[in-house]
Each structure stands twice: as C-alpha cells, then as structure tokens.
Design an enzyme around this catalytic site. Structure first.
Site, PDB file in Angstrom:
ATOM      1  N   VAL A   8       4.135   9.222 151.776  1.00 29.26           N
ATOM      2  CA  VAL A   8       3.671   9.398 153.146  1.00 29.26           C
ATOM      3  C   VAL A   8       2.685   8.271 153.451  1.00 29.26           C
ATOM      4  O   VAL A   8       1.711   8.089 152.712  1.00 29.26           O
ATOM      5  CB  VAL A   8       2.968  10.765 153.283  1.00 29.26           C
ATOM      6  CG1 VAL A   8       2.387  10.934 154.676  1.00 29.26           C
ATOM      7  CG2 VAL A   8       3.941  11.895 152.952  1.00 29.26           C
ATOM      8  N   CYS A   9       2.915   7.528 154.520  1.00 31.87           N
ATOM      9  CA  CYS A   9       2.035   6.408 154.864  1.00 31.87           C
ATOM     10  C   CYS A   9       0.641   6.915 155.210  1.00 31.87           C
ATOM     11  O   CYS A   9       0.477   7.748 156.111  1.00 31.87           O
ATOM     12  CB  CYS A   9       2.597   5.627 156.044  1.00 31.87           C
ATOM     13  SG  CYS A   9       1.403   4.470 156.729  1.00 31.87           S
ATOM     14  N   VAL A  10      -0.355   6.375 154.548  1.00 33.41           N
ATOM     15  CA  VAL A  10      -1.724   6.878 154.723  1.00 33.41           C
ATOM     16  C   VAL A  10      -2.250   6.650 156.144  1.00 33.41           C
ATOM     17  O   VAL A  10      -2.877   7.551 156.731  1.00 33.41           O
ATOM     18  CB  VAL A  10      -2.680   6.267 153.669  1.00 33.41           C
ATOM     19  CG1 VAL A  10      -2.735   4.752 153.784  1.00 33.41           C
ATOM     20  CG2 VAL A  10      -4.072   6.865 153.783  1.00 33.41           C
TER      21      VAL A  10
END
Lengths: 135, 130, 100, 135, 100, 130
Positions: F77-79
């Site tokens: 999941v892209c931060v």
C-alpha cells in the site's frame, strides 16, 4: 536491477478533477531516483496538465504545477505532447508551461524538454518504451 | 433558504468533495441554513479521522469537522455505504466485532432515510459526485 | 420553473454536457464545474454546442477556471461565477440536477 | 413532513463499472417507505441497468437485477426509459427486464411499470418533479 | 512487438476507445473490460469503429459481458476471453497499456 | 512469467478492484508468479480491515488477504496515498499520533519506489483504474 528500462508515463486526464494527475507526478518524482530512462507522454485531456497559469487559491487545493517545471532538475528531459490533442482543444505550445533541462552533451545548455509530436509519433513512442505506467 | 448537500466521492481522489465543501462555506456565508450534509458512496471516506494529508495541502476531514462545529451542522454518513468501505463509529465497531473505529468528530452514522428526509425538508438539495 | 444543471466532466472525455443540453428548457441555467469548465474554452470542441444553446444561460465556476489556467481563454458570453454565485443560482432556480 | 413531493431518481450510468447503479437502487428501496410520489428515470448509459439476463457469477459480484424487478412491490410504478437512449445503443424494449406493478385503480391488474418516453418527454418529467436525486 | 491495450469505459460516455484505436499498431490486441464491453455490442455506437480496426484483434472479457446481459448481442468476430485468456494476452504481448 | 499489478481504485466504488483480483487469481492458476500487487490512489482503501460488506456480497479486503496468505503475495500500500486517505498501520499510527489503525493482515505500507521496482523486476505490470 542491472538492466535499464525505458519508462513511459502516460497522462490522459485533466488536472484537479481527479487525483490522477497529481499522484502520477508523485510517481515520476520518486521514480527519477532510480537509474532508468524516463519519458512522459501527455495526450487527450492530459495536455491540460501543462496549460500554464494555474491559480488554485480559490479552489483551495495545492498548486502542484511548479513540480512539472522542476522535472528538469530530476534529469527528466523527454516530455512528449501530442499535437492533435492540443489542436482539438484549441491550444498551442505557447499555452503550455516552460519545461527545461540542461543538456550535458551540449555544455549544459538549457533546452526545452517539451517535444510536440504527432499522434503517429506518439503511438511509436508507446511501442518503443519497455514499460508504460498509465494514469 | 434551507439547503441540503449530498457528497458521493471520496476525499483527494475526486474534486467533488472540494466543490461540496466550498459550496457549503459559501452558502453559510450567504446566511442560508444547511439542514444536512449526507455522505454516500465513497463520500463516506470524507469522515475518517485517520487521514494525514501533506502539511502543505488541505485537511479534508478536519475542515468538515471544523465547519460542523462552527455552524452546528449535521454531517451524516450512510451506514450501508460506510460498512462496505470500513468507516465505523464505536457502536458499529462493537456491533461487528471490530477492534478499531475511525469516524471523525462531527460526523454521525445513520441510515439512507436521512437523505430522503433531507429531500423532503429542504428547499434544495445539491448532489456532488463523479 | 427554471432548473439549474451542473456539469462536471470534460467535453473531450465524456458526453455529459451534450446530454444535458438535450434536456434543458427555456430559462434554465447550466453551470460548468470541475473538469466541466473545459467546455467553455474558446476554439474548443464544445464551443459550438454552447453557442447553439439558445434560451439557456451558461455559467462557469471561477475557482475551477482559475485552477486550470483558463482565465482569458473563455468563450464570450459565458458568465463566470464564484461559489457564492453558485449558491445564488441554486436558490434562484427551482431545483438543481447534477449531471454526474 | 406533511407535504408529498414528486421524487425523481435519475440514472445515467451503466451497472457494475461503478457502484452508482447499485447504491442508487438502495436509496430507492429505502425511500419507498416514505410517503412520497416516486418515479425513476433511465437515460444515457443508465438504460443498461435494465438490460435483462445478467449473470454476475464469473465476475463474482452480487446480482442486484432482481431488486429492480421487485420495485413494484414497493409501490413504484413509474419507470421512465428514454427511447433515444435505447435506440442509440441498439436496444429495444424487448431487451429490458420486466417491471410490473398492481394497479389499485383497476382491480389490482398487473401492468408494466416501464414507460418508454421521448427525450423531450424526459426533459419535461425532470421539470415536473419536485426533487431530483442524481446517481 | 505487439501491445495489449485495455479499455474500461463505455463508448457512449467516454472517448477512450476512440483514442486507443488511434494509437494502436498492426498486431496489437484491444481488450474491452468493465464498462468497455458495451463497445462490442451489435448495432451500437462503436460497431463501425471496431469494424474499421484493421490489423488489430478486438477481445472482450466474458465476465463483464455476462454480468451485463450482453451474451448474444456481440459483434461477429469479436473474441470472448475469460480472465485466464486475459492473462494469456498479457503474456503473449510485449506490454500492456491501460487506457484509463 | 513474473507479473505485477497496480490497483488505483477503491473497493465497491469501482470495478477496477474486482478486475484486478480476478486477474490475479487467474494468473496464479496459470502458474505465473505475482511479484507484487501495488495499491495506489484510492486503491489503498482495499486494505482496510474495518469493512463490513453485506453477507451476500464479496468481502474485498478479506479475499485479498486470503489470496496473499495462500500464495505468499506481496501486497504493498503506497504510504503517501494511504496517509491522505486514512489507511494506517501501527507504525504510521504512532508516528502521526493517531489513536487507531486499520490495515488488514497481508498488506504492508511502503513507498512508491516499490512500484518502480516492480516495473523493473517484472516481465509485465498491469494497471487497473478508472
């Protein structure tokens, strides 16, 4: 991760209406740190991302247009903009922001990163790239 | 005049949530009453207190919560849409045996009847979506 | 009883404005918001559509026009309104339909 | 809450691609419990919501088409479908699901709820409604 | 080196398929998915566009066709593939471009 | 073959997340390796463990988590996208002084470099969005 790939970021959406333009740009900025050959393509409504003169204060969102201008500092020098997409929208190159890079092969002369290409050339650019990131 | 607002898209992803907010602010400035703001579809994601946007950008949840507090607004999150997407208050958390909740101050979870009621009670209801 | 119609899609990507204009009546107002404002550009695809919208007032939301750098690029006769003007249009018309 | 209003639900989007069709239907079902005068409008890609024969098993989502058929049980008897929208999509009324209601003014005879209307009539239906819910 | 192009928008709402077909090359494959499958309907708006797509194979995703009740309504010559066939197309072509 | 997947839209709201999941299942059945599935834009909302969909509908988060466990998949999941939208793991929760987190088992939060790396390492990366 030894091999260098040709990355093409394809931008077909207008800015602000959705986050696609902004979050695509964030990938480009991060991706620039990797030693790959990077190019950006703007076609269809994506050309609106480069129309100059944004003033986002009334809308109340961050103006991320300066980040496009700064792409040259990230060694991104190939920005392909489709001529037909501009024409269909009543736009010319004069309506676009300036994007420049310093050419290391030409005594670091400052040159425009924007290359207006025909639809046929754009199709070829897509075919010639190794990977396409679509936003 | 008595106005209602319905928000169908999530924060940051789509401009609808910005337009709805700016519209609400302008309506209040003009002296209108906002009877209710109803969050439906991905609009429910406006209500999570866990968002941490970049410092130089707007904080979409916080500004809704602040607007609600300042003007005593009724911010209603549709329960069915919220459950699907993981927006829970403490009651919903307990009812579904979850270990956390994420709803922000000023929002409450309720049923779709609240949207129908807004349509009945308000002079105008404006939809913002994709 | 006049209606307010909001259109939020680019005319290049979606046919929303076209469908909207086929359903408007005399005295109605069409407000272009979000990516819908691109329809109000001089020399653009929707210019003719807007020129032929007789009996209908076409407005654009200033915040969206400015955010996209379109000031000075708009079709003559299109009225620019701010969010307060948007609220006024909602109040002055009988009801609002969002062409999502 | 004494006054009865004319509610019009406007559906312009195809099913499945986004949740708009499904979550619009959920509002209609809940709204039916309120004593209001309800009508549904299907135009543009919204007419695809009524094309019969959905089989969602391979896609793996819930098939909510039966809920449209059940709308008659909720006293919803006015379902306006735009003729031009059908024609542009190569569709006729035969391609649509059956939607019926029992007419209390005609000895509870079962009648079709679907009324094919012209674009001009659809515009008038919009003007004549008190509130419009757009999905 | 052939490309796979995925198109997920209805041709009535968006111009995505049209733009895609202007950028394809010989041997490319266009896979219609999600609301994109409406383009493969017999007698529909995109039928001519698809008929004129010379040198390009047009496929549709079966799950999306069935979910929308479009079986038996498709243009002749359009190939129906399941998710496994989608995977095969990704593998057999050089790269995939999603026309979002 | 080594495949990567990028998901740009949220669960239930848009079909992209379903298409991506069904594509992933089919790819694994065909014996391909999935190097990584990267969730970006509203795609990060696939990762909340707080969702409670109707019983007769698919559970989008759960089936991602189960697929990941069964096939040892890397769900990233892209931060930056996750922060904006309120998807946090325990570390992020603490770092930002939040009182709850909502990430589901099998997902991990990391940077955009993980998407670039997938593009470099994979034979193909397929995007699913709006």
């Amino acid at each position: 991760m030894s091999e260098v790939k040709n990355f093409l970021y394809v931008n077909r959406k207008a800015p602000h209406g959705t986050i696609y333009a902004l979050e695509s740009l964030e990938v480009v900025l991060i991706g620039a740190a990797f030693e790959q050959d990077v190019a950006l393509a703007f076609l269809d409504d994506g050309v609106f991302q480069l129309v100059k003169g944004w003033d986002t204060s009334e809308l109340g969102v961050k103006n991320f247009q300066p980040a496009y201008t700064a792409l040259g500092d990230y060694d991104i020098s190939k920005v392909y903009v489709e001529r037909e997409s501009l024409e269909e929208r009543g736009l010319t190159e004069d309506d676009l922001i300036e994007m420049t890079y310093e050419d290391e092969d030409d005594d670091w002369a400052e040159k425009s990163s924007i290359r207006i290409v025909s639809r046929e050339e754009m199709a070829q650019i897509m075919r010639d790239s190794d990977v396409i990131l679509s936003f | 005049m008595k106005l209602g607002i319905c928000v169908l898209e999530g924060p940051y992803q789509h401009e609808a949530s910005d337009t709805a907010y700016n519209f609400a602010v302008a309506a209040l400035e003009k002296g209108h009453e906002i009877f209710r703001i109803f969050f439906y579809h991905d609009g429910v994601n406006n209500a999570t207190r866990l968002m941490v946007p970049p410092q130089d950008d707007r904080h979409i949840q916080q500004r809704w919560s602040e607007l609600a507090e300042k003007h005593d607004l009724d911010l209603v999150v549709c329960v069915a849409a919220a459950q699907r997407r993981g927006i829970l208050d403490e009651d919903e958390m307990k009812r579904h045996g979850k270990d956390a909740n994420n709803i922000a101050p000023g929002f409450r979870i309720s049923g779709l009847g609240q949207l129908i009621e807004a349509e009945i009670e308000c002079d105008r209801v404006v939809f913002f979506g994709d | 009883m006049a209606m307010l119609h909001t259109v939020n899609k680019s005319p290049y990507q979606c046919d929303t404005l076209e469908s909207c204009l086929k359903h408007v009546g005399d005295g109605d107002v069409v407000l272009l918001i979000e990516d819908g404002v691109y329809a109000a550009m001089k020399g653009g695809k929707a210019a003719e559509l807007i020129a032929n919208a007789n009996g209908v007032k076409i407005c654009v939301l200033s915040a969206d026009v400015k955010a996209r750098g379109l000031e000075g690029k708009l079709i003559d006769g299109v009225e620019v309104v701010d969010y307060g003007g948007f609220v006024d249009l909602v109040v002055e018309t009988d009801k609002t339909q969002a062409w999502l």
